[in-house]
Design a protein around this motif. Structure first.
Motif, mmCIF file in Angstrom:
data_model
loop_
_atom_site.group_PDB
_atom_site.id
_atom_site.type_symbol
_atom_site.label_atom_id
_atom_site.label_comp_id
_atom_site.label_asym_id
_atom_site.label_seq_id
_atom_site.Cartn_x
_atom_site.Cartn_y
_atom_site.Cartn_z
ATOM 1 N N LEU A 14 0.848 -1.174 0.000
ATOM 2 C CA LEU A 14 0.000 0.000 0.000
ATOM 3 C C LEU A 14 0.890 1.232 0.000
ATOM 4 O O LEU A 14 2.081 1.167 -0.277
ATOM 5 N N LEU A 15 0.338 2.378 0.322
ATOM 6 C CA LEU A 15 1.115 3.608 0.326
ATOM 7 C C LEU A 15 2.154 3.583 1.440
ATOM 8 O O LEU A 15 1.911 3.049 2.521
ATOM 9 N N GLY A 16 3.311 4.189 1.156
ATOM 10 C CA GLY A 16 4.349 4.283 2.162
ATOM 11 C C GLY A 16 4.881 2.915 2.546
ATOM 12 O O GLY A 16 5.141 2.069 1.694
ATOM 13 N N SER A 17 5.036 2.687 3.851
ATOM 14 C CA SER A 17 5.570 1.418 4.337
ATOM 15 C C SER A 17 4.471 0.439 4.707
ATOM 16 O O SER A 17 4.744 -0.656 5.189
ATOM 17 N N ASP A 18 3.209 0.808 4.493
ATOM 18 C CA ASP A 18 2.106 -0.080 4.834
ATOM 19 C C ASP A 18 2.003 -1.218 3.818
ATOM 20 O O ASP A 18 2.328 -1.074 2.651
ATOM 21 N N TYR A 19 1.524 -2.340 4.290
ATOM 22 C CA TYR A 19 1.221 -3.450 3.397
ATOM 23 C C TYR A 19 0.185 -4.345 4.060
ATOM 24 O O TYR A 19 0.037 -4.355 5.279
ATOM 25 N N GLU A 20 -0.561 -5.047 3.223
ATOM 26 C CA GLU A 20 -1.503 -6.042 3.703
ATOM 27 C C GLU A 20 -0.892 -7.414 3.494
ATOM 28 O O GLU A 20 -0.262 -7.674 2.460
ATOM 29 N N LEU A 21 -1.088 -8.295 4.452
ATOM 30 C CA LEU A 21 -0.393 -9.573 4.409
ATOM 31 C C LEU A 21 -1.193 -10.634 5.138
ATOM 32 O O LEU A 21 -1.789 -10.372 6.182
ATOM 33 N N ILE A 22 -1.224 -11.834 4.583
ATOM 34 C CA ILE A 22 -1.695 -13.017 5.288
ATOM 35 C C ILE A 22 -0.639 -14.093 5.123
ATOM 36 O O ILE A 22 0.029 -14.178 4.083
ATOM 37 N N GLU A 23 -0.450 -14.887 6.159
ATOM 38 C CA GLU A 23 0.552 -15.937 6.084
ATOM 39 C C GLU A 23 0.168 -17.095 6.989
ATOM 40 O O GLU A 23 -0.629 -16.945 7.921
ATOM 41 N N THR A 45 -2.208 -8.869 8.763
ATOM 42 C CA THR A 45 -2.133 -7.458 9.102
ATOM 43 C C THR A 45 -2.592 -6.654 7.893
ATOM 44 O O THR A 45 -2.498 -7.129 6.760
ATOM 45 N N VAL A 46 -3.086 -5.452 8.125
ATOM 46 C CA VAL A 46 -3.490 -4.576 7.017
ATOM 47 C C VAL A 46 -2.705 -3.275 7.008
ATOM 48 O O VAL A 46 -2.956 -2.408 6.175
ATOM 49 N N ASP A 47 -1.742 -3.112 7.915
ATOM 50 C CA ASP A 47 -0.961 -1.872 7.954
ATOM 51 C C ASP A 47 0.491 -2.127 8.331
ATOM 52 O O ASP A 47 1.098 -1.345 9.047
ATOM 53 N N GLY A 48 1.047 -3.228 7.822
ATOM 54 C CA GLY A 48 2.442 -3.523 8.116
ATOM 55 C C GLY A 48 2.697 -3.822 9.569
ATOM 56 O O GLY A 48 3.786 -3.549 10.080
ATOM 57 N N SER A 49 1.699 -4.370 10.265
ATOM 58 C CA SER A 49 1.778 -4.735 11.689
ATOM 59 C C SER A 49 1.966 -3.529 12.595
ATOM 60 O O SER A 49 2.470 -3.651 13.706
#
Length: 220
Positions: A14-23, A45-49
């Motif tokens: 996502l924008l900046g250092s944010d990311y959405e992730l499932i693992e 997580t939906v905001d890089g934890s």
């Protein structure tokens, strides 16, 4: 012992250092489970934890549907380097009708799903898929380095029979069937402490090998 595990990860930036992730995968994580047993886990997580995300069912998010497989359950069968090996199969897939991301265990049991409402980018698609191992420690990158093992604790070698391995890697894109990934790159930070190798040429099915001891003469 610091947390370490074998994972399959699906994410989108996502924008900046944010990311959405499932693992999901297996992990030894005393800070979450209070012991050093190997356990089946999931994480999102939906905001890089930064503010969101958790393991298993420790916060609202993942919806458990199976009464047979429990997230956080101990895995008692363990591989022995150069001897008996065991494997688990993890499949994360998106339902195109509900946009839910489902977690499946050993090709037969749907454990549960991450609701579409959790995400923005992942609600439509993922940008990347990753397989491998990870270690978390406040001593990574410092001296003395953590001595936490990754995988079996052995570096990938020419025989590939003593280290951690990921096989049968598949992705599902716009093509109707599962297929082997085409653009794959092996990556490791702390390469003197842990290593990763991808074998895709001259083999019937690509394979990924990883592991390492952490602290050693080259990684003091």
């Amino acid at each position: 012992m610091e947390p370490e595990g074998n994972i399959v990860r699906i994410g989108i930036s996502l924008l900046g250092s944010d990311y959405e992730l499932i693992e999901a995968g297996w992990a030894v994580n005393p800070s979450v489970y209070g012991d050093r047993q190997t356990r089946l886990f999931s994480y999102w997580t939906v905001d890089g934890s930064t503010k969101t995300g958790c393991f298993d069912l420790t916060c609202p998010g993942f919806v458990q549907t199976s009464n047979e497989i429990a997230l956080g359950a101990a895995i008692h069968l363990k591989s022995i380097p150069a001897d008996l090996t065991y494997q688990i199969t993890i499949y994360i897939y998106k339902d195109p009708y509900t946009n839910r991301w489902w977690l499946q265990y050993n090709e037969e049991t749907n454990i549960g799903y991450w609701p579409a409402e959790l995400f923005s980018g992942l609600r439509s698609n993922a940008e990347s898929v990753e397989w491998g191992g990870e270690v978390y420690s406040t001593r990574v990158g410092t001296s003395p380095h953590t001595g936490t093992h990754m995988g079996s604790g052995q570096f990938p070698d020419a025989m590939f029979d003593t280290c951690g391995a990921v096989t049968r890697m598949r992705i599902h894109d716009n093509y109707p069937a599962l297929k082997s990934p085409v653009y794959v790159e092996a990556f490791t930070d702390e390469y003197n402490c842990y290593d990763a190798r991808y074998v895709g040429d001259y083999v019937e099915d690509p394979e990924f090998y990883y592991g390492g001891p952490g602290r050693n003469p080259l990684c003091p």
